[in-house]
Write a protein that holds these residues in place. Structure first.
Motif, PDB file in Angstrom:
ATOM      1  N   THR A  74       9.054 -54.960  15.501  1.00 38.48           N
ATOM      2  CA  THR A  74       9.132 -53.971  14.430  1.00 38.48           C
ATOM      3  C   THR A  74       7.976 -54.179  13.473  1.00 38.48           C
ATOM      4  O   THR A  74       7.812 -55.277  12.927  1.00 38.48           O
ATOM      5  CB  THR A  74      10.461 -54.127  13.662  1.00 38.48           C
ATOM      6  OG1 THR A  74      11.535 -53.950  14.577  1.00 38.48           O
ATOM      7  CG2 THR A  74      10.570 -53.100  12.536  1.00 38.48           C
ATOM      8  N   ILE A  75       7.160 -53.126  13.277  1.00 37.87           N
ATOM      9  CA  ILE A  75       6.059 -53.237  12.317  1.00 37.87           C
ATOM     10  C   ILE A  75       6.536 -52.703  10.974  1.00 37.87           C
ATOM     11  O   ILE A  75       7.121 -51.616  10.904  1.00 37.87           O
ATOM     12  CB  ILE A  75       4.829 -52.419  12.775  1.00 37.87           C
ATOM     13  CG1 ILE A  75       4.435 -52.844  14.178  1.00 37.87           C
ATOM     14  CG2 ILE A  75       3.665 -52.595  11.804  1.00 37.87           C
ATOM     15  CD1 ILE A  75       3.350 -51.961  14.800  1.00 37.87           C
ATOM     16  N   VAL A 105       4.257 -42.577  16.427  1.00 40.60           N
ATOM     17  CA  VAL A 105       5.439 -43.240  17.003  1.00 40.60           C
ATOM     18  C   VAL A 105       6.558 -42.213  17.211  1.00 40.60           C
ATOM     19  O   VAL A 105       7.215 -42.185  18.253  1.00 40.60           O
ATOM     20  CB  VAL A 105       5.913 -44.408  16.095  1.00 40.60           C
ATOM     21  CG1 VAL A 105       7.244 -44.982  16.567  1.00 40.60           C
ATOM     22  CG2 VAL A 105       4.854 -45.505  16.036  1.00 40.60           C
ATOM     23  N   ILE A 106       6.753 -41.335  16.210  1.00 42.46           N
ATOM     24  CA  ILE A 106       7.778 -40.276  16.335  1.00 42.46           C
ATOM     25  C   ILE A 106       7.438 -39.356  17.519  1.00 42.46           C
ATOM     26  O   ILE A 106       8.295 -39.060  18.356  1.00 42.46           O
ATOM     27  CB  ILE A 106       7.863 -39.429  15.033  1.00 42.46           C
ATOM     28  CG1 ILE A 106       8.338 -40.281  13.853  1.00 42.46           C
ATOM     29  CG2 ILE A 106       8.753 -38.193  15.241  1.00 42.46           C
ATOM     30  CD1 ILE A 106       9.818 -40.500  13.718  1.00 42.46           C
ATOM     31  N   LYS A 107       6.173 -38.942  17.604  1.00 43.10           N
ATOM     32  CA  LYS A 107       5.746 -38.043  18.688  1.00 43.10           C
ATOM     33  C   LYS A 107       5.959 -38.678  20.062  1.00 43.10           C
ATOM     34  O   LYS A 107       6.251 -37.999  21.033  1.00 43.10           O
ATOM     35  CB  LYS A 107       4.264 -37.690  18.534  1.00 43.10           C
ATOM     36  CG  LYS A 107       4.006 -36.651  17.474  1.00 43.10           C
ATOM     37  CD  LYS A 107       2.539 -36.263  17.503  1.00 43.10           C
ATOM     38  CE  LYS A 107       2.193 -35.344  16.362  1.00 43.10           C
ATOM     39  NZ  LYS A 107       0.764 -35.116  16.225  1.00 43.10           N
ATOM     40  N   ASP A 108       5.787 -40.021  20.128  1.00 49.03           N
ATOM     41  CA  ASP A 108       5.953 -40.745  21.398  1.00 49.03           C
ATOM     42  C   ASP A 108       7.413 -41.048  21.717  1.00 49.03           C
ATOM     43  O   ASP A 108       7.710 -41.793  22.647  1.00 49.03           O
ATOM     44  CB  ASP A 108       5.198 -42.089  21.349  1.00 49.03           C
ATOM     45  CG  ASP A 108       3.701 -41.885  21.435  1.00 49.03           C
ATOM     46  OD1 ASP A 108       3.289 -40.761  21.784  1.00 49.03           O
ATOM     47  OD2 ASP A 108       2.956 -42.838  21.142  1.00 49.03           O
ATOM     48  N   GLY A 133       9.557 -42.702  19.655  1.00 51.07           N
ATOM     49  CA  GLY A 133      10.002 -43.955  19.038  1.00 51.07           C
ATOM     50  C   GLY A 133      10.846 -43.740  17.794  1.00 51.07           C
ATOM     51  O   GLY A 133      11.138 -42.603  17.399  1.00 51.07           O
ATOM     52  N   LEU A 134      11.244 -44.861  17.165  1.00 48.27           N
ATOM     53  CA  LEU A 134      12.103 -44.823  15.974  1.00 48.27           C
ATOM     54  C   LEU A 134      11.338 -45.342  14.751  1.00 48.27           C
ATOM     55  O   LEU A 134      10.744 -46.422  14.788  1.00 48.27           O
ATOM     56  CB  LEU A 134      13.341 -45.698  16.176  1.00 48.27           C
ATOM     57  CG  LEU A 134      14.264 -45.353  17.358  1.00 48.27           C
ATOM     58  CD1 LEU A 134      15.466 -46.300  17.383  1.00 48.27           C
ATOM     59  CD2 LEU A 134      14.738 -43.908  17.285  1.00 48.27           C
ATOM     60  N   GLY A 169      13.811 -55.403  14.869  1.00 52.83           N
ATOM     61  CA  GLY A 169      13.920 -55.622  16.312  1.00 52.83           C
ATOM     62  C   GLY A 169      14.560 -54.448  17.043  1.00 52.83           C
ATOM     63  O   GLY A 169      14.597 -54.412  18.260  1.00 52.83           O
ATOM     64  N   LYS A 170      15.079 -53.479  16.273  1.00 50.04           N
ATOM     65  CA  LYS A 170      15.735 -52.319  16.913  1.00 50.04           C
ATOM     66  C   LYS A 170      14.986 -51.013  16.693  1.00 50.04           C
ATOM     67  O   LYS A 170      15.357 -49.983  17.245  1.00 50.04           O
ATOM     68  CB  LYS A 170      17.151 -52.165  16.351  1.00 50.04           C
ATOM     69  CG  LYS A 170      18.066 -53.338  16.661  1.00 50.04           C
ATOM     70  CD  LYS A 170      19.436 -53.055  16.085  1.00 50.04           C
ATOM     71  CE  LYS A 170      20.388 -54.202  16.332  1.00 50.04           C
ATOM     72  NZ  LYS A 170      21.644 -53.994  15.588  1.00 50.04           N
ATOM     73  N   VAL A 171      13.979 -51.033  15.806  1.00 48.94           N
ATOM     74  CA  VAL A 171      13.173 -49.828  15.583  1.00 48.94           C
ATOM     75  C   VAL A 171      11.695 -50.210  15.692  1.00 48.94           C
ATOM     76  O   VAL A 171      11.348 -51.376  15.563  1.00 48.94           O
ATOM     77  CB  VAL A 171      13.447 -49.202  14.182  1.00 48.94           C
ATOM     78  CG1 VAL A 171      14.885 -48.751  14.046  1.00 48.94           C
ATOM     79  CG2 VAL A 171      13.082 -50.163  13.052  1.00 48.94           C
ATOM     80  N   ASN A 172      10.817 -49.226  15.942  1.00 49.12           N
ATOM     81  CA  ASN A 172       9.395 -49.530  16.096  1.00 49.12           C
ATOM     82  C   ASN A 172       8.716 -49.786  14.761  1.00 49.12           C
ATOM     83  O   ASN A 172       7.875 -50.672  14.643  1.00 49.12           O
ATOM     84  CB  ASN A 172       8.692 -48.366  16.805  1.00 49.12           C
ATOM     85  CG  ASN A 172       9.312 -48.074  18.158  1.00 49.12           C
ATOM     86  OD1 ASN A 172      10.189 -47.226  18.272  1.00 49.12           O
ATOM     87  ND2 ASN A 172       8.910 -48.810  19.169  1.00 49.12           N
ATOM     88  N   VAL A 173       9.079 -48.964  13.764  1.00 49.38           N
ATOM     89  CA  VAL A 173       8.393 -49.052  12.473  1.00 49.38           C
ATOM     90  C   VAL A 173       9.394 -48.959  11.326  1.00 49.38           C
ATOM     91  O   VAL A 173      10.381 -48.215  11.408  1.00 49.38           O
ATOM     92  CB  VAL A 173       7.359 -47.896  12.328  1.00 49.38           C
ATOM     93  CG1 VAL A 173       6.839 -47.776  10.911  1.00 49.38           C
ATOM     94  CG2 VAL A 173       6.207 -48.076  13.308  1.00 49.38           C
ATOM     95  N   ILE A 174       9.160 -49.740  10.270  1.00 48.78           N
ATOM     96  CA  ILE A 174       9.896 -49.558   9.014  1.00 48.78           C
ATOM     97  C   ILE A 174       8.848 -49.297   7.926  1.00 48.78           C
ATOM     98  O   ILE A 174       7.923 -50.099   7.756  1.00 48.78           O
ATOM     99  CB  ILE A 174      10.730 -50.805   8.649  1.00 48.78           C
ATOM    100  CG1 ILE A 174      11.816 -51.068   9.708  1.00 48.78           C
ATOM    101  CG2 ILE A 174      11.364 -50.657   7.247  1.00 48.78           C
ATOM    102  CD1 ILE A 174      12.603 -52.362   9.518  1.00 48.78           C
TER     103      ILE A 174
END
Ligand code: TXA
Ligand code: MG
Length: 350
Positions: free
Chosen positions: A3-4, A24-27, A29-30, A166-171
Motif C-alpha cells: 500500500t502506497i 490506479v482507479i483506471k487499472d 485498483g483500490l 495491505g488491502k488497498v493499492n493507495v491511501i
C-alpha cells in the motif's frame, strides 16, 4: 499487497499524485481518499471486478450497496433513469456536499454496486482531493467508508492505515475529515422523499428546500422483522469499538453519578473502563480514561470527534465504555443515531 501512502495538502493539491492515484482507479485498483464526511475506499464504479475487491477489502456483506461518487452534477444523468424536480432542487442546494441521493438506476450501473437493487446512491463530494481524483480518473467512483466493516468510519488517514494497509493499492492522506459523520442519504426515487441516514445536511435544511420530508422510522431503534430499515446498510452492527459501549440517559447530574458508580463497580471487577464526556462534564467523572468529545453547545464539534474518540478507546484497550447522551440539535440527530448503533442500542435510563 503493497500500500502506497501519499500525503496531500487540500489547499495546494499536487496533481502529479492525483494522476498516479487516478491511474490506479483506471487499472481496476483500490484507492482510499479523504472526503469532507469520512474517508472512502474507491474503485471504478463500472468495473465489477474492482467493485468486488472493495467488498473483500472491507469484509462487507454483498447486499449492502455502495455510493457512486461523481465530480460534476450533470454526471448524475448518465447513470439514472429520472431526476425529479425535488432531486434537482436538492442537488442545486447541497451539491457538492454531504448529501447522497437515491435514484432508479439505468443499465450502466452494475448490480454488484447496488446489492441487487434497482436503485443507485449518488453523491458529489465537496472535498477537492476527492473531486480531483474522480475528475482525473474520468470515471464514476464507487466508495464506501474506508473502514473494515463494523468498525467506526475513518476520519483520519491513520484510521484507514489501521484498517486497510495491505488491502488497498493507495491511501491518500488529506488530513482530517471536517464533518466526521457519513453523508445524509435521501431516497428520491419515489414522490415521497425519505431520509434513510441522517448526516450533515439536516432534516430542517432539506425541508427548507423541498418542503415535506420523512425520516425512516427505524433509524433510532434496533431493526426487527417489522421495522427493517430501507437502507440495507443500516441494519448491520456498525461503528462499534472493541469495548462494550453503554449509553446512560437522564438528568445530567444523575447520569454522572451513575457512570461514576458503574466505573467503580467495574473497576473493582478488574475491568478497564472508559467514559465519553463533554468539555463541560469532563472534570466530574472519576474515570482515568475519560475522553472529551467536544463542547456540549457545539453539535458539529461532537459529530466531528465521535468516530475518532471511539477509535481512541480501542488504542487504550478499555473493556467497557459509558457515554452520556448528546444534544439532538442540528447534526446531533446523526451523532445520536451513530452512537446508538455503536452501543448496539444498549441504554440505561435513570
Ligand atoms: O459520506 C459518505 O457517504 C461516505 C463517503 C466515503 O462518501 N460513504 C459512505 O458509504 O458512508 P457507506 O457505503 O459506508 O454507506 C452507504 C450507505 C449504506 O447505509 C447503504 O446501505 C446506503 O448508503 N445505500 C447505498 N445505496 C443504496 C440504495 N440503492 N438504497 C438504499 N440505501 C443505499
Ligand atoms: Mg460505512
Amino acid at each position: 499487497m503493497e500500500t502506497i501512502v501519499y500525503k496531500l495538502d487540500s489547499t495546494q493539491i499536487d496533481l502529479s499524485i492525483i494522476k498516479k492515484a487516478a491511474e490506479v482507479i483506471k487499472d481496476g485498483g483500490l484507492v482510499a481518499f479523504p472526503t469532507e464526511t469520512v474517508y472512502g475506499i474507491g474503485a471504478n464504479a463500472l468495473d465489477i471486478k474492482a467493485i468486488k475487491n472493495i467488498f473483500i477489502a472491507k469484509g462487507r456483506p454483498s447486499d449492502n450497496p455502495l455510493i457512486v461518487h461523481i465530480s460534476d452534477k450533470e454526471d448524475v444523468y448518465k447513470y439514472v433513469k429520472n431526476v425529479g424536480e425535488k432531486a434537482q432542487k436538492l442537488m442545486k442546494a447541497f451539491w457538492p456536499g454531504p448529501l447522497t441521493l437515491i435514484f432508479e438506476k439505468n443499465e450502466l450501473i452494475p448490480k454488484a454496486i447496488t446489492g441487487g437493487l434497482n436503485t443507485v446512491a449518488i453523491r458529489m463530494p465537496d472535498n477537492l482531493i476527492a473531486r480531483e481524483l474522480i475528475r482525473t480518473s474520468e470515471l464514476p467512483i464507487a466508495a464506501p467508508s474506508a473502514n473494515v466493516s463494523g468498525k467506526p468510519s475513518p476520519t483520519l488517514a491513520k484510521h484507514v492505515i489501521q484498517d486497510l494497509k495491505g488491502k488497498v493499492n493507495v491511501i491518500i492522506d488529506g488530513g482530517s475529515s471536517n464533518i466526521g459523520l457519513e453523508s445524509t442519504v435521501i431516497d428520491v426515487s419515489t414522490n415521497k422523499p425519505l431520509i434513510l441516514r441522517p448526516g450533515g445536511i439536516t432534516e430542517e435544511m432539506i425541508r427548507e428546500v423541498i418542503g415535506e420530508v420523512e425520516m425512516d422510522p427505524s433509524l433510532f431503534k434496533e431493526s426487527t422483522e417489522e421495522l427493517a430499515p430501507r437502507s440495507p446498510g443500516m441494519k448491520y452492527r456498525h461503528y462499534a469499538p472493541n469495548a462494550v459501549l453503554t449509553i446512560v440517559e437522564g438528568s445530567i447530574d444523575r447520569v454522572i453519578e451513575k457512570i461514576n458508580e458503574l466505573t467503580k463497580e467495574e473497576g473493582n471487577k478488574g475491568k478497564k473502563v472508559g467514559v465519553i464526556a463533554t468539555t463541560q462534564t469532563k472534570h466530574k467523572y472519576i474515570c482515568d480514561n475519560t475522553l472529551v468529545i467536544g463542547d456540549e453547545n457545539k453539535p458539529q464539534e461532537i459529530a466531528a470527534n465521535l468516530f475518532k474518540v471511539l477509535r481512541e478507546f480501542d488504542e487504550l484497550d478499555v473493556d467497557i465504555i459509558y457515554s452520556q447522551v448528546f444534544s439532538k440539535e442540528n447534526i446531533g440527530i446523526a451523532t445520536m443515531n451513530r452512537l446508538l448503533k455503536a452501543a448496539g442500542y444498549k441504554i440505561v435510563s435513570i
